[in-house]
Design an enzyme around this catalytic site. Structure first.
Site, short mmCIF file in Angstrom:
data_model
loop_
_atom_site.label_atom_id
_atom_site.label_comp_id
_atom_site.label_asym_id
_atom_site.label_seq_id
_atom_site.Cartn_x
_atom_site.Cartn_y
_atom_site.Cartn_z
N HIS A 88 -5.96 -0.80 -6.39
CA HIS A 88 -6.14 -1.42 -5.07
C HIS A 88 -5.45 -2.78 -5.07
O HIS A 88 -5.60 -3.56 -6.03
CB HIS A 88 -7.64 -1.58 -4.76
CG HIS A 88 -7.86 -2.17 -3.41
ND1 HIS A 88 -7.74 -1.42 -2.26
CD2 HIS A 88 -8.13 -3.43 -3.02
CE1 HIS A 88 -7.95 -2.22 -1.21
NE2 HIS A 88 -8.18 -3.44 -1.64
N GLY A 133 5.37 5.79 -3.85
CA GLY A 133 5.14 6.17 -5.25
C GLY A 133 5.66 5.18 -6.27
O GLY A 133 6.00 5.59 -7.39
N THR A 134 5.70 3.89 -5.96
CA THR A 134 6.16 2.94 -6.99
C THR A 134 5.16 2.84 -8.13
O THR A 134 5.54 2.61 -9.28
CB THR A 134 6.44 1.53 -6.42
OG1 THR A 134 5.23 0.95 -5.97
CG2 THR A 134 7.46 1.57 -5.30
C1 GAR Z 1 -0.01 0.09 -3.41
O1 GAR Z 1 0.08 -1.28 -3.15
C2 GAR Z 1 -1.44 0.50 -3.67
O2 GAR Z 1 -2.17 -0.45 -4.38
C3 GAR Z 1 -1.96 0.62 -2.27
O3 GAR Z 1 -0.90 1.22 -1.54
C4 GAR Z 1 0.35 0.90 -2.16
C5 GAR Z 1 1.06 2.20 -2.49
O4 GAR Z 1 2.35 1.96 -2.99
N1 GAR Z 1 -3.16 1.39 -2.24
C6 GAR Z 1 -4.15 1.16 -1.38
O5 GAR Z 1 -4.11 0.31 -0.53
C7 GAR Z 1 -5.36 2.08 -1.55
N2 GAR Z 1 -6.52 1.49 -0.92
P1 GAR Z 1 3.13 3.04 -3.84
O6 GAR Z 1 3.09 4.37 -3.09
O7 GAR Z 1 4.53 2.48 -3.89
O8 GAR Z 1 2.49 3.13 -5.19
#
Ligand code: GAR
Length: 212
Positions: free
Chosen positions: A113, A15-16
């Site tokens: 993305h 969830g950053t």
């Molecule tokens: C992020 O890098 C986001 O862009 C990616 O997963 C990570 C989640 O991090 N999303 C995808 O790859 C979707 N296709 P987070 O939970 O720390 O926000």
């Protein structure tokens, strides 16, 4: 903040990107937005603790409780309608949603993305896998994209993009962090603010950004 468009953030993990939205809200950068709900596909997602700490209502719609993505999408759509949501933000949501939710929220679902679409995207490209593929391919520039969600994975109209350098010695983890810091955490709050201020006009594949 309350008032404005009701935004639900869908998460599956750390969830950053949700945190970047909370920080932008707290810095007064999300005019016209009400971060109304966080919905997680996993009950152990750290993002749920971030929501609690920020005073945002959170819900779990566990993927494991459903046989198919379609069944999960139906439950999610029902929950979003019940919560009167105007904008759905996919922030590290690791499942492909089916068309039922797109019909319910046309041009009102935004995804972040971690690559420059149309490179390194589509089925199978999520999380660290994206950065592994980027490094294996030898490209020198990657980045992030925020786009509207349509029926094909990572193929909807592009709202914002930002390039990030690939550097000698990068590991997937190091590159992921750089892409988040230099691109994702800036682009996602900006795109959400633009949506909430009615400054995005979608014309086929082109998203026009209207002047303030
Ligand atoms: C992020 O890098 C986001 O862009 C990616 O997963 C990570 C989640 O991090 N999303 C995808 O790859 C979707 N296709 P987070 O939970 O720390 O926000």
């Amino acid at each position: 903040m309350s008032g404005g468009k009701r935004v639900a953030v869908l998460v599956s993990g750390g969830g950053t990107n949700l945190q970047a939205l909370i920080d932008a809200r707290d810095a007064g950068q999300l005019d016209g937005c009400d971060l109304a709900a966080v919905i997680s596909s996993r009950d152990d997602a750290y993002a749920l603790q971030r929501a609690d700490a920020a005073g945002i209502s959170s819900f779990v719609v566990p993927r494991k409780d459903f046989e198919t993505n379609r069944d999960m999408t139906a439950a999610l759509t029902e929950q979003l309608r019940y919560l009167n949501i105007d904008l759905v933000v996919l922030a590290g949501f690791m499942h492909i949603l089916t068309e039922e939710i797109i019909a319910a929220y046309p041009n009102a679902i935004i995804n972040v993305h971690p690559s420059l679409i149309p490179s390194f995207c589509g089925a199978g490209f999520y999380g660290l896998h994206v950065h592994e593929s980027v490094l294996a391919s030898g490209v020198k520039v990657t980045g992030a994209t925020v786009h509207f969600v349509n029926e094909q994975p990572d193929a909807g109209p592009i709202i914002l993009q930002k390039a990030v350098d690939v550097l000698e010695g990068d590991t997937p983890e190091i590159l992921q962090r750089r892409v988040m810091e230099q691109a994702e955490w800036q682009l996602l709050p900006r795109a959400v603010a633009l949506f909430c201020q009615d400054r995005l006009r979608v014309d086929g594949r082109i998203v026009h950004i209207l002047e303030d």
